[in-house]
Design a protein around this motif. Structure first.
Motif, PDB file in Angstrom:
ATOM      1  N   VAL A  95       2.770   5.363  17.868  1.00 16.84           N
ATOM      2  CA  VAL A  95       3.058   5.163  19.215  1.00 16.84           C
ATOM      3  C   VAL A  95       4.821   5.958  19.155  1.00 16.84           C
ATOM      4  O   VAL A  95       4.745   6.264  20.536  1.00 16.84           O
ATOM      5  CB  VAL A  95       3.035   3.500  19.561  1.00 16.84           C
ATOM      6  CG1 VAL A  95       3.592   3.507  20.976  1.00 16.84           C
ATOM      7  CG2 VAL A  95       1.897   3.516  19.837  1.00 16.84           C
ATOM      8  N   ILE A  96       5.294   5.296  18.222  1.00 17.45           N
ATOM      9  CA  ILE A  96       6.058   5.968  17.850  1.00 17.45           C
ATOM     10  C   ILE A  96       6.941   7.288  17.841  1.00 17.45           C
ATOM     11  O   ILE A  96       7.941   8.312  18.133  1.00 17.45           O
ATOM     12  CB  ILE A  96       7.785   4.843  16.828  1.00 17.45           C
ATOM     13  CG1 ILE A  96       7.988   3.681  17.078  1.00 17.45           C
ATOM     14  CG2 ILE A  96       9.078   5.871  17.097  1.00 17.45           C
ATOM     15  CD1 ILE A  96       8.054   3.246  16.329  1.00 17.45           C
ATOM     16  N   ALA A  97       5.883   8.301  17.084  1.00 17.56           N
ATOM     17  CA  ALA A  97       5.753   9.361  16.437  1.00 17.56           C
ATOM     18  C   ALA A  97       5.148   9.669  17.791  1.00 17.56           C
ATOM     19  O   ALA A  97       6.090  10.594  18.137  1.00 17.56           O
ATOM     20  CB  ALA A  97       4.428   9.340  15.500  1.00 17.56           C
ATOM     21  N   ARG A 108       0.540   8.966   6.158  1.00 15.23           N
ATOM     22  CA  ARG A 108      -0.648   9.269   6.930  1.00 15.23           C
ATOM     23  C   ARG A 108      -0.680   9.968   8.280  1.00 15.23           C
ATOM     24  O   ARG A 108       0.244  10.599   8.400  1.00 15.23           O
ATOM     25  CB  ARG A 108      -0.691   7.869   7.400  1.00 15.23           C
ATOM     26  CG  ARG A 108      -0.626   6.935   6.637  1.00 15.23           C
ATOM     27  CD  ARG A 108      -2.167   6.211   6.419  1.00 15.23           C
ATOM     28  NE  ARG A 108      -2.704   6.186   7.365  1.00 15.23           N
ATOM     29  CZ  ARG A 108      -4.271   5.537   8.248  1.00 15.23           C
ATOM     30  NH1 ARG A 108      -4.726   5.154   7.026  1.00 15.23           N
ATOM     31  NH2 ARG A 108      -4.595   5.734   9.126  1.00 15.23           N
ATOM     32  N   ALA A 109      -1.322  10.772   8.841  1.00 19.53           N
ATOM     33  CA  ALA A 109      -1.977  11.817   9.707  1.00 19.53           C
ATOM     34  C   ALA A 109      -0.662  10.940  10.959  1.00 19.53           C
ATOM     35  O   ALA A 109      -0.904  11.511  11.395  1.00 19.53           O
ATOM     36  CB  ALA A 109      -3.192  12.251  10.020  1.00 19.53           C
ATOM     37  N   ASP A 124       0.962  -1.315   0.129  1.00 22.72           N
ATOM     38  CA  ASP A 124      -0.047  -0.122   0.049  1.00 22.72           C
ATOM     39  C   ASP A 124       1.131   1.467   0.600  1.00 22.72           C
ATOM     40  O   ASP A 124       0.223   2.794   0.113  1.00 22.72           O
ATOM     41  CB  ASP A 124      -0.947   0.120   1.365  1.00 22.72           C
ATOM     42  CG  ASP A 124      -0.170  -0.229   2.609  1.00 22.72           C
ATOM     43  OD1 ASP A 124       1.044  -0.220   2.994  1.00 22.72           O
ATOM     44  OD2 ASP A 124      -0.589  -0.077   3.301  1.00 22.72           O
ATOM     45  N   ALA A 125       2.564   1.310   0.175  1.00 17.29           N
ATOM     46  CA  ALA A 125       3.123   2.231  -0.501  1.00 17.29           C
ATOM     47  C   ALA A 125       2.682   3.602  -1.201  1.00 17.29           C
ATOM     48  O   ALA A 125       2.286   2.894  -2.351  1.00 17.29           O
ATOM     49  CB  ALA A 125       4.807   1.936  -0.359  1.00 17.29           C
ATOM     50  N   ILE A 134       0.353   1.298  11.435  1.00 18.01           N
ATOM     51  CA  ILE A 134       0.290   2.796  11.451  1.00 18.01           C
ATOM     52  C   ILE A 134       0.097   2.358  13.036  1.00 18.01           C
ATOM     53  O   ILE A 134       1.130   3.568  13.130  1.00 18.01           O
ATOM     54  CB  ILE A 134      -0.959   2.812  10.467  1.00 18.01           C
ATOM     55  CG1 ILE A 134      -0.462   4.200  10.475  1.00 18.01           C
ATOM     56  CG2 ILE A 134      -2.404   2.593  11.094  1.00 18.01           C
ATOM     57  CD1 ILE A 134       1.216   4.830   9.816  1.00 18.01           C
ATOM     58  N   GLU A 135       0.095   1.857  13.483  1.00 16.71           N
ATOM     59  CA  GLU A 135      -0.927   1.787  15.270  1.00 16.71           C
ATOM     60  C   GLU A 135       0.591   1.757  15.806  1.00 16.71           C
ATOM     61  O   GLU A 135       1.106   2.504  16.592  1.00 16.71           O
ATOM     62  CB  GLU A 135      -1.872   0.857  15.680  1.00 16.71           C
ATOM     63  CG  GLU A 135      -1.557   1.126  17.080  1.00 16.71           C
ATOM     64  CD  GLU A 135      -2.027   2.279  17.759  1.00 16.71           C
ATOM     65  OE1 GLU A 135      -1.822   2.814  18.406  1.00 16.71           O
ATOM     66  OE2 GLU A 135      -2.830   2.861  16.618  1.00 16.71           O
TER      67      GLU A 135
END
Length: 328
Positions: free
Chosen positions: A277-279, A107-108, A62-63, A272-273
């Motif tokens: 968390v990393i962000a 992705r936001a 999906d990139a 993405i989750e």
């Protein structure tokens, strides 16, 4: 009102050297739910981009199309459901692809406000390296203040970031690099010891200085056994790449006797989750270091997007110290 937009992207239709790269034009669809379109100020060039160009690192299904994993710029358009980000905001973003572009899709969850204290262009050198160092050195390896940290490739984008982050965290830092000039840069960035791996017996030097509690390695190959030989009791090695190969023969007896850990991770294919968390952790823990002047991206060279092949040639030659950026 949403409408389609034109952008240049960089592709590698056939695997190969820097000459395999192509600049192509695409029509971008409006952002989907949870997505953000960013007018790119700059994009970072990273080793995974080189592997993708060579056909060795296929992108996730999906990139977005095209090379490039990190950007800085201004928010152009928001998809449905995006909160906390406004059109026109200065941001940085970790992207799953398509960062070498005029307009990138993110992705936001992986978009952060650009930190204060550095230029927006230079901020493009942060997301891939900072996310990678945070999740591996601080997350997987659990580096603690006062521990002894060893990073290989100390003058690389990852290395220069890891030195500064570990130092800001209160660790004792040793770095390896391939020239006296690169070793000087490591010392200037806060490494307590910088070792030239071409001329010094670095495992012996590390052992003599008290060993390492955490090692960040992107080399692999014969470095794995050498790392184990200077790793302390309860020490942790984190693998993030394999410049010398991922297939190795090692004696694990010492690992068992010293209760050592070898772990590793990739970032691009994570859920993405996980990236959200990393962000959030990066925003809460690392951005204050940047804004206090304790961490800044080391920029080697900025190339125009049209010169993307030259940018990749510089990375292939391993001549760079710090980040290589592309400016659309």
């Amino acid at each position: 009102m949403s409408h389609s937009r034109k952008t240049r992207i960089v592709t590698a239709p056939e695997p190969g050297g820097p000459e395999a790269l192509r600049i192509e034009e695409r029509t971008l669809e409006p952002p989907g739910e949870g997505e953000v379109l960013i007018e790119v100020a700059a994009a970072g060039v990273n080793r995974p981009d080189v592997f993708e160009r060579m056909g060795l690192y296929p992108p996730p299904k999906d990139a977005p199309e095209g090379l490039g994993l990190e950007v800085s710029g201004h928010v152009l358009e928001l998809g449905k459901g995006v909160e906390g980000i406004r059109q026109g905001d200065a941001v940085v973003a970790l992207v799953a692809g398509g960062g070498y572009a005029d307009i990138a899709r993110a992705r936001a969850e992986t978009v952060l406000p650009a930190p204060k204290g550095i230029s927006l262009e230079h901020a493009a050198g942060l997301p891939e390296t900072v996310f990678t160092v945070w999740t591996n050195v601080f997350g997987r390896a659990g580096l603690k203040p006062g521990e002894r940290f060893l990073v290989h490739g100390g003058a690389s984008g990852i290395g220069t970031t890891a030195i500064q982050m570990a130092r800001a965290h209160g660790a004792h830092v040793t770095a390896t690099a391939g020239s006296e000039g690169k070793c000087r840069l490591c010392s200037e960035l806060g490494a307590d010891t910088a070792l030239n791996y071409r001329t010094e017996d670095w495992p012996a030097r590390v052992r003599d200085a008290g060993g390492a509690d955490v090692i960040l390695d992107m080399v692999g190959g014969d470095y794995v056994q050498k790392n184990l030989s200077c790793l302390n009791v309860e020490g942790r090695i984190v693998m993030i790449a394999f410049l010398k190969g991922s297939r190795v023969e090692v004696d694990l007896m010492g690992l068992m006797l010293k209760r050592q850990t070898i772990t590793g991770s990739t970032l691009r294919a994570r859920r993405i989750e996980d990236k959200r968390v990393i962000a959030q952790a990066v925003h809460d823990r690392v951005w204050p270091w940047i804004e206090a002047g304790r961490l800044k991206p080391q920029i080697d060279t900025v190339f125009d997007l049209d010169a993307v092949a030259q940018a990749h040639a510089r990375m292939d030659a391993m001549a760079h110290a710090g980040k290589i950026l592309l400016r659309p």
